[in-house]
Enzyme design. Structure first.
Site, PDB file in Angstrom:
ATOM      1  N   THR A  63      52.217  33.697  52.115  1.00 54.50           N
ATOM      2  CA  THR A  63      50.948  33.599  51.392  1.00 54.50           C
ATOM      3  C   THR A  63      49.940  33.032  52.375  1.00 54.50           C
ATOM      4  O   THR A  63      50.294  32.273  53.263  1.00 54.50           O
ATOM      5  CB  THR A  63      51.074  32.698  50.149  1.00 54.50           C
ATOM      6  OG1 THR A  63      49.797  32.626  49.503  1.00 54.50           O
ATOM      7  CG2 THR A  63      51.526  31.296  50.502  1.00 54.50           C
ATOM      8  N   THR A  94      49.313  33.734  44.898  1.00 54.92           N
ATOM      9  CA  THR A  94      50.241  34.806  45.297  1.00 54.92           C
ATOM     10  C   THR A  94      51.673  34.340  45.025  1.00 54.92           C
ATOM     11  O   THR A  94      51.970  33.151  45.153  1.00 54.92           O
ATOM     12  CB  THR A  94      50.076  35.078  46.811  1.00 54.92           C
ATOM     13  OG1 THR A  94      48.805  35.677  47.016  1.00 54.92           O
ATOM     14  CG2 THR A  94      51.160  36.000  47.353  1.00 54.92           C
ATOM     15  N   ASP A 106      47.926  41.095  53.480  1.00 53.38           N
ATOM     16  CA  ASP A 106      49.184  41.182  54.227  1.00 53.38           C
ATOM     17  C   ASP A 106      50.398  41.406  53.327  1.00 53.38           C
ATOM     18  O   ASP A 106      51.424  41.915  53.783  1.00 53.38           O
ATOM     19  CB  ASP A 106      49.408  39.891  55.016  1.00 53.38           C
ATOM     20  CG  ASP A 106      49.459  38.680  54.084  1.00 53.38           C
ATOM     21  OD1 ASP A 106      48.588  38.573  53.190  1.00 53.38           O
ATOM     22  OD2 ASP A 106      50.372  37.852  54.221  1.00 53.38           O
ATOM     23  N   VAL A 132      42.878  45.416  51.512  1.00 52.73           N
ATOM     24  CA  VAL A 132      44.311  45.190  51.345  1.00 52.73           C
ATOM     25  C   VAL A 132      44.717  44.017  52.234  1.00 52.73           C
ATOM     26  O   VAL A 132      44.317  43.944  53.398  1.00 52.73           O
ATOM     27  CB  VAL A 132      45.117  46.453  51.746  1.00 52.73           C
ATOM     28  CG1 VAL A 132      46.612  46.184  51.657  1.00 52.73           C
ATOM     29  CG2 VAL A 132      44.745  47.634  50.853  1.00 52.73           C
TER      30      VAL A 132
HETATM   31  N1  ASP Z   1      47.965  36.854  51.377  1.00 52.91           N
HETATM   32  C1  ASP Z   1      47.193  37.292  50.250  1.00 52.91           C
HETATM   33  C2  ASP Z   1      46.163  38.274  50.697  1.00 52.91           C
HETATM   34  O1  ASP Z   1      45.645  38.150  51.783  1.00 52.91           O
HETATM   35  C3  ASP Z   1      46.522  36.200  49.527  1.00 52.91           C
HETATM   36  C4  ASP Z   1      47.329  34.948  49.317  1.00 52.91           C
HETATM   37  O2  ASP Z   1      48.483  34.895  49.673  1.00 52.91           O
HETATM   38  O3  ASP Z   1      46.818  33.974  48.773  1.00 52.91           O
HETATM   39  O4  ASP Z   1      45.843  39.154  49.933  1.00 52.91           O
END
Ligand code: ASP
Length: 312
Positions: free
Chosen positions: A230, A179, A210, A208
């Site tokens: 992230t 991310t 965060d 979906v």
């Molecule tokens: N936070 C992101 C999600 O949950 C994934 C990530 O940051 O690696 O979609």
């Protein structure tokens, strides 16, 4: 990760930082710097955002992004878009050219078309590295393997997989690297934040995270701070993590660093399976980060100082 891959990430982060710094050094707005920095990473296949995004369990890209202006509290976000080349630009368009804050799915991609934002076929977003990662995740979960998207090169006979791409845990949320996010402060002292992601590898269609949820993975307010997160989105959403960090700064007078540590190492880590990281910036201090994941590639620069890039 081998040295060449690490070097490639290093170059890309430095380029992203430069794109943001170029806006700010000309007296540009923090929101423009955030968008510019994120676009560089979305266009780079190394990251799980834009080109290089991960896949759902049907082998499709469903990307999420958000942007927020701390000066006005205006925000825009999109979830589950599959054709828009730069989801962060679409989030910005939702903020500036629609009466809404959040748009999802085909409607969001259609809005992108109306805004003349470039649309791309599935083969543009495809990378062999993420595809192999997806297959690894689905095999671990005992799920059927989807066929390769149309227009992509034939499957390689053999594939060298870097350690980073090998699922290291049999957990639904273990597969979510790459991310991208940015926070910036401009010459006026205004702060902004943005985040863009392909989400969890092998997620169910429609899931979906965060990143596009204002307050969870992305938040900015001049009287508090700007945050991009992230991590395992399901925890960040329930804790309203980005807003929580800003609330601690605003209401309790914590430094950005103390607030970030409290939420990441305290509240998120306390929940079983919760892990992640944030980048945070307020109106007065230098940018900070906090994470409790295996690593978090990151970069920062303050006016007059050297660029700092960390690939670990
Ligand atoms: N936070 C992101 C999600 O949950 C994934 C990530 O940051 O690696 O979609």
């Amino acid at each position: 990760m081998d040295a060449a891959t690490a070097a490639a990430y290093h170059v890309s982060l430095a380029r992203s930082l430069e794109a943001g710094a170029a806006v700010l050094s000309k007296g540009g707005r923090s929101i423009d710097a955030v968008e510019a920095a994120i676009q560089v990473l979305e266009d780079d296949p190394l990251f799980n955002a834009g080109r290089g995004a991960g896949f759902d369990d049907q082998g499709r890209n469903e990307m999420d992004a958000a942007i927020m202006d701390g000066a006005t509290l205006e925000a825009g976000s999109v979830a589950g878009v599959s054709a828009t080349k730069n989801p962060i630009a679409l989030a910005r368009a939702v903020m500036e050219h629609s009466p809404y804050v959040m748009m999802v799915g085909p409607g969001a991609d259609a809005f992108a078309v109306s805004q003349r934002l470039p649309q791309m076929p599935p083969s543009y977003f495809f990378t062999e590295m993420r595809w192999q990662e997806l297959l690894g995740v689905l095999r671990t979960q005992g799920k059927p393997l989807p066929s390769r998207p149309p227009g992509v090169p034939a499957a390689p006979r053999a594939m060298a997989v870097s350690p980073m791409t090998i699922p290291h845990r049999v957990a639904p949320f273990a597969h979510r690297f790459g991310t991208v996010g940015a926070v910036a402060r401009d010459v006026h002292g205004d702060v902004s934040a943005g985040t863009s992601t392909g989400g969890m590898q092998g997620k169910l269609p429609g899931r979906v995270g965060d990143s596009p949820v204002i307050g969870a993975g992305t938040y900015a307010a001049n009287d508090a701070c700007a945050v991009s997160a992230t991590g395992v989105g399901e925890y960040f959403i329930r804790l309203d993590a980005a807003k929580e960090i800003c609330a601690l700064v605003k209401m309790k007078g914590l430094t950005t660093s103390a607030a970030a540590e409290h939420v990441i190492r305290g509240e998120v880590a306390k929940l079983k399976g919760g892990e992640g990281g944030v980048i945070v910036l307020d109106q007065k201090s230098d940018p900070v980060w906090s994470y409790d994941t295996l690593g978090m590639f990151r970069a920062r620069q303050v006016e007059g100082g050297a660029a700092e890039v960390e690939v670990k």
